[in-house]
Design an enzyme around this catalytic site. Sequence first.
Site, mmCIF file in Angstrom:
data_model
loop_
_atom_site.group_PDB
_atom_site.id
_atom_site.type_symbol
_atom_site.label_atom_id
_atom_site.label_comp_id
_atom_site.label_asym_id
_atom_site.label_seq_id
_atom_site.Cartn_x
_atom_site.Cartn_y
_atom_site.Cartn_z
ATOM 1 N N ILE A 79 0.794 -1.160 0.083
ATOM 2 C CA ILE A 79 -0.078 -0.028 0.045
ATOM 3 C C ILE A 79 0.795 1.173 0.096
ATOM 4 C CG2 ILE A 79 -1.675 1.263 1.445
ATOM 5 C CD1 ILE A 79 -2.672 -1.188 2.362
ATOM 6 N N SER A 80 0.596 2.187 -0.830
ATOM 7 C CA SER A 80 1.058 3.540 -0.841
ATOM 8 C C SER A 80 2.710 3.198 -1.289
ATOM 9 C CB SER A 80 1.271 4.212 0.556
ATOM 10 O OG SER A 80 1.355 5.702 0.641
ATOM 11 N N SER A 81 3.652 3.762 -0.390
ATOM 12 C CA SER A 81 5.049 3.481 -0.801
ATOM 13 C C SER A 81 5.200 1.948 -1.053
ATOM 14 C CB SER A 81 5.945 4.186 0.380
ATOM 15 O OG SER A 81 7.493 4.004 -0.038
#
Length: 319
Positions: free
Chosen positions: A137-139
Amino acid sequence: MKLPNPLALLALSFLASAAAFTQITTPFGPNPRNVSFNIYVPDALAAHPAILVYPHWCHGLASQAFTWSRWSALADEHGFIVIYPGSPNAADQCWDVSSKETLTHNGGGDSLGIVSMVRWTLDKYKGDKSRVFVAGISSGGMMTQVLLGAYPDVFAAGASFAGVPFGCFAPANNAGQYDYWSNECATGQVTHTAKQWGDLARAAYPGYRGWRPKVQIYQGTVDEVVSYHNFGEAVKLWTNVNGISDTPVRVVQDTPLPGWTKSVYGPSGWVETYSAAGVTHDIKLQEDTILGMFQLNCTRNCFAWGKGSPQRADPGKPC
Ligand SMILES: *[C@@H]1O[C@H](CO)[C@@H](O)[C@H](O)[C@H]1NC(C)=O
Ligand SMILES: *[C@@H]1O[C@H](CO)[C@@H](O)[C@H](O)[C@H]1NC(C)=O
């Protein structure tokens, strides 16, 4: 009658549930950026276990990625191994998704450290080389797309949540910036053609002609940190890399959650996307949907790297 030694019994019961989140501190291969290596090996390990890599988000820790997901419980159930890498960037714990090194096959950066963990684990636990997966998720989603682009020979499939396309965070004049936050990309100002994106990913591993991983892309339509623009750009990239059309062959509403729209690309469904209406950057991991595509719950005739790729007519024969 000889009574059992209570200490031996204690040792046995301890061994019977020895599985734990564990940091590996012995050398495990090239790791130029000193990414930390944490692993969960279930007690009931499959004979040739699949491996899942789950990199954390910015300002996150590997231990949180372990605690705040159901992966270890699912590993207990299905016998696969989970690797939770930890970012070496003390400032913000974001992954290196920008350096030339990380975006190059065996080039260095955080991606090479993570791949070294995979290679070590495959060797130590006689893992299944054709069933190595990554999700984040995300980075962690950005790192997922980096790993799929730079190591298409290592990963059978990946799932990116609220990430960006491979190479989108690289600064224009990339001179070894390891932890660069690209405002341009995050705010949705990077637009390429499908071929340009594809060329970027292909340049990560020049001369590679083998299989390409399956891909799932998830993003919220009102993501306030990583512009939803990147969702469409990622579709262009991964359909181009797989040589399939960027027009979906199938669209399914309200899957896996109400308001989420699933789109399937290519005759083999090699690329899937999930557009989450009204969802912010705080998008929730969908372990079951990922498990289904990766077939982490499969015990025979499982999906494996190279099998059924739209690029090749000879399934099961890696090149
Ligand atoms: C690498 O990271 C570990 C923590 O994960 C730390 O203990 C060690 O000192 C670091 N080594 C170097 C060379 O920075
Ligand atoms: C694996 O899990 C997926 C998603 O929950 C499910 O659709 C599928 O039937 C399961 N497969 C097996 C072999 O249990």
